[in-house]
Design an enzyme around this catalytic site. Sequence first.
Site, PDB file in Angstrom:
ATOM      1  N   ASP A  42       4.623  53.843  96.302  1.00 14.44           N
ATOM      2  CA  ASP A  42       4.219  52.497  96.748  1.00 14.44           C
ATOM      3  C   ASP A  42       3.994  51.579  95.547  1.00 14.44           C
ATOM      4  O   ASP A  42       4.393  50.411  95.566  1.00 14.44           O
ATOM      5  CB  ASP A  42       2.953  52.571  97.598  1.00 14.44           C
ATOM      6  CG  ASP A  42       3.170  53.269  98.921  1.00 14.44           C
ATOM      7  OD1 ASP A  42       4.231  53.041  99.531  1.00 14.44           O
ATOM      8  OD2 ASP A  42       2.300  54.045  99.344  1.00 14.44           O
ATOM      9  N   HIS A  74      -1.017  61.239  95.495  1.00 15.61           N
ATOM     10  CA  HIS A  74      -0.299  61.644  96.704  1.00 15.61           C
ATOM     11  C   HIS A  74      -0.647  63.098  96.979  1.00 15.61           C
ATOM     12  O   HIS A  74      -0.600  63.927  96.068  1.00 15.61           O
ATOM     13  CB  HIS A  74       1.213  61.484  96.509  1.00 15.61           C
ATOM     14  CG  HIS A  74       1.998  61.576  97.782  1.00 15.61           C
ATOM     15  ND1 HIS A  74       2.164  62.762  98.464  1.00 15.61           N
ATOM     16  CD2 HIS A  74       2.650  60.628  98.507  1.00 15.61           C
ATOM     17  CE1 HIS A  74       2.886  62.540  99.545  1.00 15.61           C
ATOM     18  NE2 HIS A  74       3.199  61.257  99.591  1.00 15.61           N
TER      19      HIS A  74
END
Length: 373
Positions: A317, A276
């Site tokens: 996720d 990320h």
Amino acid sequence: MDDWYSREQALRELGVAAQTLYAYVSRGMIARRADPADPRRSQYRSDDIAALTQRRARGRRPAAIAASTIAWGEPVIDTAISTVVHGRLIYRGQDATTLAATAPVEDVARLLWQGDAIPALPPGAAALDPFVALAALVGTARALPGRSHERRCTDAAAAIAALGGALGASGEGPLHRRLARGWGLDPSAADVVRRALVLLADHELNASTFAARVAASTGAPMAACLLAGLSALSGPRHGRAGAATAALAQEADARGAGAAVARWLADHRVLPGFGHPLYPLGDPRAAALLDGIALDPALAALCDAAAEACDGAPNVDFALLAMTRALALPEDASFRLFALGRSIGWAAHVMEQAMHDAIIRPRARYAGARVRE
């Protein structure tokens, strides 16, 4: 989770003299600490150095600054609601992962909305599409200008309840228990749902939050602002990014984790579910959500393969996919959790934006055909 550079590494990364490094530290731009191995020496926070290096590389020309705000760049809107700093997600000064350990979702709403008395969420209608559920409220809703903060909180509670009912929540009570009841989960699984909703409640100025704030700047009703956020969230690069993570996991199930990871990377794709931009050392939301969830062997192998191939740490996720598998949730549970949890943050940003009597209206840099004289 922080990573620290020695003085020599910091100077090499920045390409500056020692005096300049010390100036950055004195101005609070780079954090410094004593070296645990030798207190006479100093260490410097690596992500501060990386952020400073990126800002210097972009330069200070107005066009460069404006362009850099579009994707993970310079801050563009002041907010007191949440931020990401040194690898931690912060809600109004409190660590989101600490809140997720025990806090009810309603307490997080109270914190983000700054409401002394958050109205109870009414039962939401079931079996509605979430977009239809919010759109149904817009026609009779009151515009934001002139509404008191208490009435805006009431509007938000009604919209979130309607959204929850459309996403599977059932009956009354705390929001996480409503969703767990609709999904037929036991109390221990319901607590995992609570953690997920808290961790997803806000994430600074992400795309859906920005969409909700743009709508709020026009004075649109609360339900319309949440509908704008939900629309932005529905894209595959945002709230539905979990579908790509699930596709990678399915390929890993069929072909083996190593082969699946190698194929995705060979196609020059970012590995979904790992890494990320705001968390170079690992997504704390994923770590908090995965704590207590047993990974099935296939997902564990996928984690190992991603770490070996690209040093990829699981992001939220991946954690939502692991949660979906472990609790046998609906296939689109990742999106539902994102939408319901993030709606709390959208409402907070709508209320904050409504305090500013100005529309969000940036200018475009024209790159089309030349104007004919």
